[in-house]
Design an enzyme around this catalytic site. Structure first.
Site, mmCIF file in Angstrom:
data_model
loop_
_atom_site.group_PDB
_atom_site.id
_atom_site.type_symbol
_atom_site.label_atom_id
_atom_site.label_comp_id
_atom_site.label_asym_id
_atom_site.label_seq_id
_atom_site.Cartn_x
_atom_site.Cartn_y
_atom_site.Cartn_z
ATOM 1 N N LYS A 112 0.807 -1.149 -0.011
ATOM 2 C CA LYS A 112 -0.113 -0.135 -0.110
ATOM 3 C C LYS A 112 0.738 1.266 -0.054
ATOM 4 O O LYS A 112 0.670 2.270 -0.665
ATOM 5 C CB LYS A 112 -0.812 -0.066 1.380
ATOM 6 C CG LYS A 112 -1.931 1.166 1.259
ATOM 7 C CD LYS A 112 -2.935 1.175 2.536
ATOM 8 C CE LYS A 112 -3.943 0.012 2.303
ATOM 9 N NZ LYS A 112 -4.920 0.063 3.233
ATOM 10 N N LYS A 124 2.563 -4.105 11.252
ATOM 11 C CA LYS A 124 1.283 -4.168 11.992
ATOM 12 C C LYS A 124 1.268 -4.667 13.344
ATOM 13 O O LYS A 124 2.384 -5.175 13.545
ATOM 14 C CB LYS A 124 0.396 -5.064 11.061
ATOM 15 C CG LYS A 124 -1.052 -4.788 11.156
ATOM 16 C CD LYS A 124 -1.530 -3.397 10.227
ATOM 17 C CE LYS A 124 -3.006 -3.224 10.437
ATOM 18 N NZ LYS A 124 -3.310 -1.974 9.639
ATOM 19 N N THR A 208 -9.326 8.604 4.226
ATOM 20 C CA THR A 208 -9.357 7.327 3.657
ATOM 21 C C THR A 208 -10.709 7.589 2.506
ATOM 22 O O THR A 208 -10.614 7.285 1.627
ATOM 23 C CB THR A 208 -9.645 6.208 4.521
ATOM 24 O OG1 THR A 208 -8.407 6.247 5.455
ATOM 25 C CG2 THR A 208 -9.851 4.890 3.801
ATOM 26 N N ASN A 239 -17.018 5.395 8.892
ATOM 27 C CA ASN A 239 -16.133 6.773 8.570
ATOM 28 C C ASN A 239 -15.708 6.767 7.021
ATOM 29 O O ASN A 239 -16.061 7.652 6.486
ATOM 30 C CB ASN A 239 -14.738 6.482 9.337
ATOM 31 C CG ASN A 239 -14.138 8.000 9.167
ATOM 32 O OD1 ASN A 239 -14.329 8.994 9.123
ATOM 33 N ND2 ASN A 239 -12.554 7.658 8.945
ATOM 34 N N SER A 368 -1.127 9.822 7.040
ATOM 35 C CA SER A 368 -0.570 9.722 8.209
ATOM 36 C C SER A 368 1.071 9.946 8.167
ATOM 37 O O SER A 368 1.525 10.355 8.861
ATOM 38 C CB SER A 368 -0.368 8.041 8.428
ATOM 39 O OG SER A 368 -1.571 7.830 9.097
#
Length: 435
Positions: A112, A124, A208, A239, A368
């Site tokens: 990504k 992660k 996003t 969201n 981010s």
């Protein structure tokens, strides 16, 4: 802690990564990874390097509960790759978190970041717990002890956590404070997704969904479809889904259906998205009882005739059982893994353009990155500047993948993996293997 595996396993090329079910979005990801590796003609050693995590950490987290008892939780952090830069990825709290899941999600983050040209590797983390069963003070003690156990892993130049399932701005604030207290300086850049007052970025919460819409508009442009002539269905009204629906609505698109856990809501003439968002917020973030629409099921929503379908709910929503029923021209994957690998060929045969998750929902990691840059500089941008730069990076990423798809005559999803893997592999070849 473990490091890169050796290349002695001759079966690794065919069966890398965690052993997950065929319908798993992570196994779907690995199948697509193998396809891209074949196109790029990666040798087995390079394949193994890119498929294997750099580091896997398992920690025990003892917590003194509010009743005075001690309970021990298990935590994980996996750094899949750090060739492009510091590793980046969220931390999730869930009762079913396990190392295999975290490994797969970490590799997903690598691709990504590479797709949107963000100079991060993939990581992660997770803690096996049910946060609903924990008080706020227990969550804080759990978070701080987890952070303390990973002080040698985390760092603004090493590994940068972010929110994920069941974690939020407050959890990130606790991580930042714990790290800062041990470093004996305030280090805001060690996490992203923080409260704005602690160095968070404007525009992060909407990022996003905004990224989903940016690449969707780019795809519509390629197909010669005007946004104000577009019919859109959105599965999921959290969201990502609600922001995507709102921004498409603002572009003049007709949002004919949305859904949440209470079911789907359909109106051929178009839904009033601002009113539905207001209703949801005033109704415990649920559309249950909303009356100005026809009630349909989530499955029926997926099969509506529309120009754009945005699955922004859960994984495996479009699979070999229902892929042939999809009547959208474009699927823009707001969720992770909403289309299984065995549905890809069916959609391709039916002429459906799928904008893959590792591009479509990469707006979050992009902002981010912006947050990390702002923290490092000590200079913060306006929301307008954040959104402008996000739109530019997402649009450039779409154009890059579209070019790759035309060059190799492959789908956008296949192009995403080819582009990302080639970028990391090329960087690795230039850097070489330290010995």
């Amino acid at each position: 802690m473990s490091s890169k595996k050796d290349s002695s396993n001759s079966n690794f090329y065919k069966e890398p990564g965690p052993k997950l079910s065929a319908e798993s979005p992570f196994e779907s990801m690995m199948e697509r990874f193998r396809f891209a590796a074949d196109i790029l003609k990666l040798d087995e050693g390079m394949f193994q390097y890119l498929a294997s995590p750099v580091k896997q950490v398992i920690v025990s987290i003892p917590v003194v509960m509010d009743n005075g008892e001690i309970k021990v939780f298990e935590g994980y952090r996996v750094i899949h790759d750090n060739v492009l830069g510091p590793s980046k990825g969220g931390i999730r709290y869930a009762p079913d978190v396990n190392l295999d899941e975290v490994k797969a999600l970490a590799s997903w983050m690598t691709w990504k970041c590479a797709v949107v040209n963000v100079p991060f590797g993939g990581a992660k983390g997770g803690v096996r717990c049910n946060p609903k069963d924990l008080s706020k003070t227990e969550l804080e003690r759990l978070t701080r002890r987890y952070t303390a156990a990973l002080l040698e892993v985390f760092g603004p130049d090493k590994d940068i956590p972010a929110p994920d399932m069941n974690t939020n701005e407050q959890v990130m604030a606790w991580i930042m404070d714990t790290y800062s207290m041990n470093a004996q300086r305030t280090e805001t850049a060690v996490v992203t997704g923080k409260p704005i007052i602690l160095g968070g970025s404007q525009g992060r919460k909407e990022a996003t969904g905004r990224g989903v819409v940016t690449v969707t508009l780019a795809a519509l442009n390629k197909m010669g479809i005007m946004p104000n002539k577009t019919k859109v269905a959105v599965q999921g009204f959290g969201n990502v889904g609600s922001v995507s629906a709102q921004l498409m609505y603002e572009q003049g698109a007709k949002i004919i259906a949305v859904s949440d856990i209470s079911g789907g809501y359909y109106r051929e003439e178009g839904l009033d998205i601002p009113k539905m968002i207001e209703y949801s917020q005033n109704n415990g973030y649920s559309l249950e009882g909303y009356e100005n629409a026809q009630k349909i099921s989530n499955d029926e929503l997926l099969e509506l005739e529309c120009d754009v379908l945005i699955p922004a709910a859960k994984e495996d929503q479009i699979n070999r059982e229902n892929a042939h029923k999809i009547r959208a021209k474009i699927i823009s994957e707001g969720a992770n893994g909403p289309v299984t690998a065995n549905a890809d060929a069916i959609l391709e045969q039916n002429g459906v353009m799928v904008i893959p998750d590792i591009l479509a929902n990469a707006g979050g990691v992009t902002v981010s990155y912006f947050e990390w840059v702002q923290d490092r500089q000590g200079y913060f941008w306006t929301e307008e500047r954040v959104n402008r730069r996000l739109n530019r990076m997402m649009r450039n990423a779409f154009d890059n993948l579209y070019g790759v798809s035309e060059e190799y005559n492959i789908t956008l999803r296949q192009a995403a993996y080819v582009y990302a893997i080639n970028r990391v592999a090329t960087t690795l070849k230039l850097r070489g293997i330290y010995a």
